[in-house]
Scaffold this active site. Structure first.
Site, short mmCIF file in Angstrom:
data_model
loop_
_atom_site.label_atom_id
_atom_site.label_comp_id
_atom_site.label_asym_id
_atom_site.label_seq_id
_atom_site.Cartn_x
_atom_site.Cartn_y
_atom_site.Cartn_z
N HIS A 117 10.93 11.38 -0.85
CA HIS A 117 10.06 12.70 -0.66
C HIS A 117 10.66 14.03 -0.90
O HIS A 117 10.18 15.05 -1.11
CB HIS A 117 9.61 12.47 0.73
N GLY A 118 11.97 13.86 -0.75
CA GLY A 118 12.58 15.11 -0.80
C GLY A 118 14.34 15.02 -0.58
O GLY A 118 14.60 14.28 -0.03
#
Lengths: 460, 379
Positions: A321-322
């Site tokens: 996701h990041g």
């Protein structure tokens, strides 16, 4: 180009549909129409991103061709490695170097790396194809079909993550086959539902969530009530935002006669964390399951191996996701919760549905606080307020009208899912057609007001 | 579990064909009717022949003022923010023998002031008069400079500020529908026009005047209070002066520099209520003095320029009933300001209400005192 922009709704989409159906009886031509439209759609954001996408798609297709000619597993392994290196460079270089520098006590100025849009999504789709080739479960596709599989604009930027074997075969289907008008109509219906979720529900919740999370990031202590409003607002925002995008993607696919798998199935009705991951970002969950969890052993080699597989899968899922510790911790917590969930199930003790639901939703909300916060300090500050460490003040945040959260929560908690609305509730009655038209008219004009915002998952 | 919506496709397509046809016809009809409605009502006055022509406006001035700035019937303009919006062209026209349009925008960013002046100058190469209101928000508060010039403000209709007629027709959104509905209500007499066709709006009519409310805004209570000078006064030192920055004043300089020599440039520092002005002896007082020096430097180096400063302790600024709040004066004060501007243009006067810093001759050193008449007599 955003789905919730006038350029897309009033020019790009009608023109692409028109061209596609004009060449409907010429399979290759209509596929190239969609490829051209998709590349334009992608380049519209930033022309600099286009070469990477084109090179990535071409490289992966050549990997499959080389593997067909020279069936060495090393070709595919090298292909997967190159994909991982590319995503690793663009997404994780600064995170990695920053942490190395911090460990060494050195200063680090982040490199100026622009993250190409959708890289996580199109890279994952291509890795899954190469892995399936290695497993011997994927054929070699013609170049144009493979390119469309990766670049098809409805799902290019933020999914759903589509598998080659569920979409590419559909490219041969005649767009005018039986059900064309139903597909077009329901496609518009889903487009309207997605736009409504994004523009009306998500963007309103975003104002509340941003105000409160920024307030906390600035060092202000949120009240007990304010912290729960912050968590609830973001819980609703991310659901409406991402599921709205997925609804639009599915609806757009439908208009072109293509069925894209659904991504959400009322996730906030989940009665356990396992149930939640069967309902939230379904196409990512099944990707992680099939390409990480099961290859690592899944539940086939005893509890210890399963725990390890679950934790690694969810930690990597968080990192996907990041590039930030908040995402890693979020993934780790979900992994831990899944482990506990499995252990509980093994004890055979029953869990009342209502208690399971409360526990799941509460856990998910705490998780979203970590996910949304700029850093761990802010997340920690908000969570301290949520558990009452800073008192039980019911000060109402200025941004949020009392009760607003509750009625914005209704569609997520008691409303029908988008797919149920589009498939069961939308009947071929003239009045419904007029209602959908009026709603699309209003939303398309609202899109022109210039207040539209990007989708959360574009950053991943 | 693979769930798709495909499995719900029914076998009979005829009802859906009718549904889809109605959907598409409804969409095309709605978009066409909506667009024709907006064009017909013309809420921004862009269509040469429309219901809105010369009748006034009911919408956002940022959208219709560019059109007014292009109209040939005007030869003079007022640029600034809400602090000069009450300057009435109908007062100024006979006094100065000009044809004024009020192009001031409430809470206008510097960017917006320059943009509207640009439009006006593109269509009026030799303006007779241009009045600038030097607002504290934009010009004085250097700390906020970055935010005021940080690009195009959100929702600013840039397409209306260029010379392309066709791109004025393109924007078609919910706001334009709402504006058209408002405009239509005024055209049909259901609501009065908020703005006249010379840009003037009397915003004091929005609420009945209530002196207690005004005093509460100014003093924080309904009882007037005296302004107590700071004792001992802050000493003005070179080090202190260096800390004051007024980067936005160069925008005023730039705007004035774009005007022809023959144009009379009238810069005014509008009056704030005295209680809201800098406290004598304070650091703020020194800052204001320094600010005015910068404005004098920027203004008075241009030929045909007048700078009138109402931001002083005066009969205007000490009377509560002259104000709506700390910074907005009333219509009678606006009339007084118009008359005083006219007096200053025609002949030099001494007034307790303002100070005049002016050079009418290029390159004459700026002075912070009432100067001799330098020969300008209007045009």
């Amino acid at each position: 180009m955003l789905f919730n922009s006038q350029g897309f709704l009033l020019i790009f989409l009608p023109l692409t549909l028109l061209l596609y159906f004009t060449f409907a009886n010429k399979e290759t031509l209509r596929i190239w129409v969609l490829i051209s439209a998709s590349l334009f759609f992608y380049a519209y954001w930033d022309l600099r991103f286009l070469p990477l996408l084109v090179i990535s798609v071409t490289f992966n297709w050549f990997c499959s061709k080389w593997h067909a000619l020279f069936p060495y597993r090393s070709i595919l392994i090298a292909g997967v490695a190159v994909n991982l290196l590319i995503i690793g460079f663009f997404k994780y270089t600064n995170f990695l170097l920053g942490n190395v520098a911090a460990t060494a006590g050195a200063e680090f100025a982040p490199w100026n790396i622009v993250l190409p849009l959708g890289i996580s999504f199109f890279t994952f789709q291509q890795i899954s194809y190469l892995v399936d080739l290695k497993r011997g479960t994927a054929p070699i596709y013609p170049f144009h079909k493979y390119v469309l599989y990766v670049t098809f604009f409805p799902q290019l930027i933020a999914g759903p993550i589509v598998r080659h074997n569920e979409i590419i075969k559909q490219y041969a289907f005649d767009p005018f086959r039986e059900g064309v008008y139903e597909r077009l109509s329901k496609g518009f219906g889903l487009l309207f539902i997605g736009l409504f979720k994004k523009m009306i529900l998500a963007d309103t919740m975003a104002e509340t969530a941003s105000f409160l999370f920024n307030d906390a990031a600035a060092g202000n202590t949120l009240s007990f009530y304010g912290s729960w409003v912050a968590a609830a607002a973001y819980t609703l925002q991310i659901y409406y935002d991402f599921s709205g995008y997925s609804d639009m993607a599915i609806g757009l696919g439908f208009m072109f006669g293509l069925t894209i798998p659904i991504n959400f199935n009322a996730p906030y009705l989940a009665i356990s964390i396992r149930d939640f991951w069967r309902r939230w970002h379904i196409t990512l969950s099944r990707f992680l399951r099939d390409y990480l969890y099961i290859p690592m052993g899944g539940n086939r080699y005893g509890p210890a191996r399963q725990v390890l597989a679950l934790m690694v899968t969810m930690l990597l899922g968080g990192l996907w996701h990041g590039a930030g510790w908040t995402f890693v911790i979020w993934g780790g917590l979900h992994g831990l919760a899944l482990v506990l969930n499995h252990l509980w199930e093994k004890t055979g003790m029953p869990m009342p549905r209502s208690i399971g639901w409360v526990l799941t939703v509460t856990f998910v909300m705490f998780g979203w606080v970590i996910f949304r916060a700029d850093n761990l300090e802010t997340a920690s500050a908000i969570m301290r307020s949520m558990v009452g460490i800073n008192g039980f003040s019911f000060n109402i945040p200025a941004i949020n009208p009392p009760g607003q959260i509750l009625y914005y929560a209704l569609p997520a908690f008691i409303g029908p899912t988008s797919q149920r609305l589009a498939t069961h509730w939308l009947r071929p009655r003239p009045i419904y057609a007029v209602i959908v038209a009026c709603a699309l008219f209003y939303l398309a004009l609202r899109a022109g007001d210039g207040n539209y915002s990007e989708f959360i998952y574009f950053q991943f | 579990m693979e769930i798709t919506v495909n499995s719900f496709i029914s076998n009979s397509d005829a009802p859906w064909k009718r549904f889809f046809r109605i959907l598409i016809i409804s969409l095309i009809s709605l978009f066409t009717a909506g667009y024709l409605f907006v064009l017909g009502v013309d809420p921004y006055g862009i269509i040469p022949i429309s219901f809105s022509k010369d009748r006034g406006f009911a919408t956002d001035p940022r959208f219709f003022l560019p059109n007014l700035a292009k109209r040939p019937q005007f030869d003079s303009a007022i640029i600034g923010t809400s602090t000069v919006r009450l300057l009435n062209p109908k007062d100024l026209n006979p006094l100065l023998n000009g044809r004024f349009v009020n192009l001031a925008l409430n809470a206008a960013f510097l960017f917006e002031q320059e943009a509207i002046l640009d439009v006006f100058l593109r269509h009026h190469s030799q303006p007779k008069f241009v009045i600038f209101g030097v607002d504290h928000v934009n010009f004085f508060n250097g700390d906020n400079y970055a935010q005021f010039i940080g690009g195009v403000p959100e929702n600013f209709p840039v397409w209306l500020y260029d010379e392309s007629f066709f791109n004025d027709l393109l924007p078609y959104n919910w706001r334009s529908i709402q504006h058209a509905v408002k405009q239509l209500r005024s055209i049909t007499g259901m609501n009065p026009f908020k703005y006249r066709s010379d840009g003037y709006e009397d915003f004091t009519k929005r609420h009945p005047y209530d002196i207690d409310r005004v005093r509460n805004i100014i003093y924080g209570s309904s009882t007037p209070q005296a302004k107590v000078p700071v004792q001992p006064p802050v000493i003005k030192t070179p080090e202190l002066l260096k800390t004051f920055q007024f980067p936005a004043v160069r925008h005023l300089d730039r705007m004035l520099g774009r005007l022809p020599d023959a144009t009379l440039k009238i810069v005014i520092i509008p009056p704030f209520h005295h209680f809201h002005q800098a406290t004598p002896g304070s650091t703020d007082d020194i800052k204001w003095e320094e600010f005015k020096r910068h404005v004098v430097d920027a203004t008075c180096r241009y030929e045909n320029s007048i700078l009138i400063d109402y931001m002083i302790k005066s009969p205007i600024t000490t009377a509560d009933e002259n104000f709506l709040d700390q910074i907005h004066y009333t219509v009678p004060v606006a009339k007084k300001i118009a008359r005083s501007i006219a007096r200053e243009v025609v002949s030099q006067t001494i007034s307790p209400n303002y100070l005049r810093y002016c050079t009418c001759i290029k390159d004459e050193p700026a002075q912070t005192a009432v100067l001799d008449d330098c020969g300008f007599r209007g045009q």
